[in-house]
Design an enzyme around this catalytic site. Structure first.
Site, mmCIF file in Angstrom:
data_model
loop_
_atom_site.group_PDB
_atom_site.id
_atom_site.type_symbol
_atom_site.label_atom_id
_atom_site.label_comp_id
_atom_site.label_asym_id
_atom_site.label_seq_id
_atom_site.Cartn_x
_atom_site.Cartn_y
_atom_site.Cartn_z
ATOM 1 N N THR A 65 -1.238 7.384 -0.441
ATOM 2 C CA THR A 65 -2.567 7.239 -1.060
ATOM 3 C C THR A 65 -3.337 6.027 -0.526
ATOM 4 O O THR A 65 -4.545 5.924 -0.739
ATOM 5 C CB THR A 65 -2.431 7.055 -2.584
ATOM 6 O OG1 THR A 65 -1.734 5.810 -2.801
ATOM 7 C CG2 THR A 65 -1.657 8.189 -3.226
ATOM 8 N N ARG A 76 0.855 -1.200 0.000
ATOM 9 C CA ARG A 76 0.000 0.000 0.000
ATOM 10 C C ARG A 76 0.879 1.233 0.000
ATOM 11 O O ARG A 76 1.760 1.359 0.848
ATOM 12 C CB ARG A 76 -0.877 0.028 1.257
ATOM 13 C CG ARG A 76 -1.867 -1.068 1.312
ATOM 14 C CD ARG A 76 -2.996 -0.762 2.255
ATOM 15 N NE ARG A 76 -2.590 -0.219 3.546
ATOM 16 C CZ ARG A 76 -3.443 0.223 4.462
ATOM 17 N NH1 ARG A 76 -4.740 0.189 4.206
ATOM 18 N NH2 ARG A 76 -3.031 0.677 5.612
ATOM 19 N N ASP A 97 0.493 -3.400 11.904
ATOM 20 C CA ASP A 97 0.975 -3.787 10.569
ATOM 21 C C ASP A 97 1.360 -5.272 10.579
ATOM 22 O O ASP A 97 2.337 -5.667 11.214
ATOM 23 C CB ASP A 97 2.176 -2.917 10.190
ATOM 24 C CG ASP A 97 2.577 -3.136 8.746
ATOM 25 O OD1 ASP A 97 2.571 -2.170 7.976
ATOM 26 O OD2 ASP A 97 2.885 -4.299 8.375
ATOM 27 N N ASP A 148 4.946 -6.222 9.262
ATOM 28 C CA ASP A 148 6.005 -5.836 10.203
ATOM 29 C C ASP A 148 6.024 -6.754 11.416
ATOM 30 O O ASP A 148 7.088 -7.145 11.891
ATOM 31 C CB ASP A 148 5.813 -4.385 10.654
ATOM 32 C CG ASP A 148 6.239 -3.396 9.583
ATOM 33 O OD1 ASP A 148 6.949 -3.803 8.637
ATOM 34 O OD2 ASP A 148 5.856 -2.214 9.690
HETATM 35 C C1 PRP Z 1 -1.017 -5.054 4.217
HETATM 36 C C2 PRP Z 1 -1.786 -6.343 4.290
HETATM 37 C C3 PRP Z 1 -2.617 -6.290 3.044
HETATM 38 C C4 PRP Z 1 -2.917 -4.824 2.901
HETATM 39 C C5 PRP Z 1 -4.319 -4.576 3.364
HETATM 40 O O1 PRP Z 1 0.053 -5.138 3.364
HETATM 41 O O2 PRP Z 1 -0.968 -7.471 4.366
HETATM 42 O O3 PRP Z 1 -1.966 -6.780 1.892
HETATM 43 O O4 PRP Z 1 -1.999 -4.133 3.759
HETATM 44 O O5 PRP Z 1 -4.679 -3.260 3.152
HETATM 45 P P1 PRP Z 1 -5.779 -2.826 2.088
HETATM 46 O O6 PRP Z 1 -6.934 -3.743 2.287
HETATM 47 O O7 PRP Z 1 -6.079 -1.404 2.475
HETATM 48 O O8 PRP Z 1 -5.175 -2.929 0.714
HETATM 49 P P2 PRP Z 1 1.094 -3.924 3.176
HETATM 50 O O9 PRP Z 1 0.654 -3.028 2.085
HETATM 51 O O10 PRP Z 1 1.356 -3.295 4.514
HETATM 52 O O11 PRP Z 1 2.378 -4.652 2.620
HETATM 53 P P3 PRP Z 1 3.359 -5.699 3.333
HETATM 54 O O12 PRP Z 1 2.571 -6.994 3.519
HETATM 55 O O13 PRP Z 1 4.456 -5.849 2.346
HETATM 56 O O14 PRP Z 1 3.795 -5.135 4.651
HETATM 57 N N1 URA Z 2 -2.421 -3.517 6.683
HETATM 58 C C1 URA Z 2 -2.047 -3.976 7.912
HETATM 59 O O1 URA Z 2 -1.055 -4.714 8.041
HETATM 60 N N2 URA Z 2 -2.785 -3.608 8.965
HETATM 61 C C2 URA Z 2 -3.867 -2.826 8.866
HETATM 62 O O2 URA Z 2 -4.503 -2.540 9.890
HETATM 63 C C3 URA Z 2 -4.226 -2.352 7.596
HETATM 64 C C4 URA Z 2 -3.487 -2.732 6.522
#
Ligand code: PRP
Ligand code: URA
Length: 208
Positions: free
Chosen positions: A107, A103, A199, A202
């Protein structure tokens, strides 16, 4: 419209509470995510099609059942990786695809960086794996890619979902059923799930 299955099993509720706890270590977070995915995998595969098959026991020949439709697991990188081992242990013959999305911090829109899927995905029951369904942007984009490659039967499996994400996915992909461990209250101003768990990527990989 998408069918929404919110998990009701006491073990899932108990483990999700531990997963949310900010004191949970990376090691325990990983183990809990794996255990929850295993329990949810049981639910998400309960309608897999079966075919009759002959089996010879040491005593006699009898009829048994075998899973008819093959399965593809598609974790959304990174955090979806935390659910793959559990599903693989349930369905060892499953093929694995990967969709890389993150994400944009400003945005909150998903940005694609990787997509590699089994070539025969159109024949498979696809389970898209991601612990978090927040705005739904990542899940909608991942399912778009998977459908463009020909997949026809897709389910989405999330440990925690927000109502906004559920609505976005069921609007964009009404044919995709959603399995959610816990349906939370809302998103905050940074599009994080409330109460959520922070997160997921993380916490899973120790990159806080
Ligand atoms: C997180 C999570 C989803 C997304 C959800 O990933 O694992 O993929 O956010 O959010 P959304 O429904 O608003 O799209 P992130 O973008 O943090 O990436 P990462 O798994 O690489 O940390
Ligand atoms: N992605 C995450 O990992 N946590 C949230 O709460 C939303 C998006």
């Amino acid at each position: 419209m998408s069918k929404i299955y919110v998990m009701d099993h006491p073990l899932i509720k108990h483990k999700i509470t531990m997963l949310r706890d900010e004191r949970t270590t990376v090691k325990d977070f990983r183990e809990l995510a794996n255990e929850i995915a295993l329990l949810m995998g049981y639910e998400a595969t309960k309608d897999l099609e079966l075919t009759d098959i002959k089996v010879k026991t040491p005593i006699t020949e009898t009829m048994g059942k075998t899973i008819d439709k093959q399965v593809a697991l598609v974790p959304i990188l990174r955090a979806g990786l935390g659910m793959v081992d559990a599903l693989m242990s349930l369905i060892p013959a499953a093929k694995i695809g990967h969709v890389g999305l993150y994400r944009d911090p400003e945005t909150h829109e998903p940005v694609e960086y990787y997509c590699k899927l089994p070539t025969d995905i159109e024949k498979r029951q696809v389970l898209v794996l991601d612990p978090m369904l927040a705005t739904g942007g990542s899940a909608v984009a991942a399912i778009d890619f998977i459908k463009k490659r020909g997949a026809k039967k897709i389910k989405l499996v999330n440990i925690i979902g927000a109502p906004e994400g559920v609505e976005a996915v069921s609007k964009a992909h009404p044919d995709v059923d959603i399995y959610i461990g816990a349906l939370d209250e809302k998103l905050n101003e940074n599009c994080y799930i409330v109460p959520g768990l922070g997160d997921a990527g993380d916490r899973l990989f120790g990159t806080l």
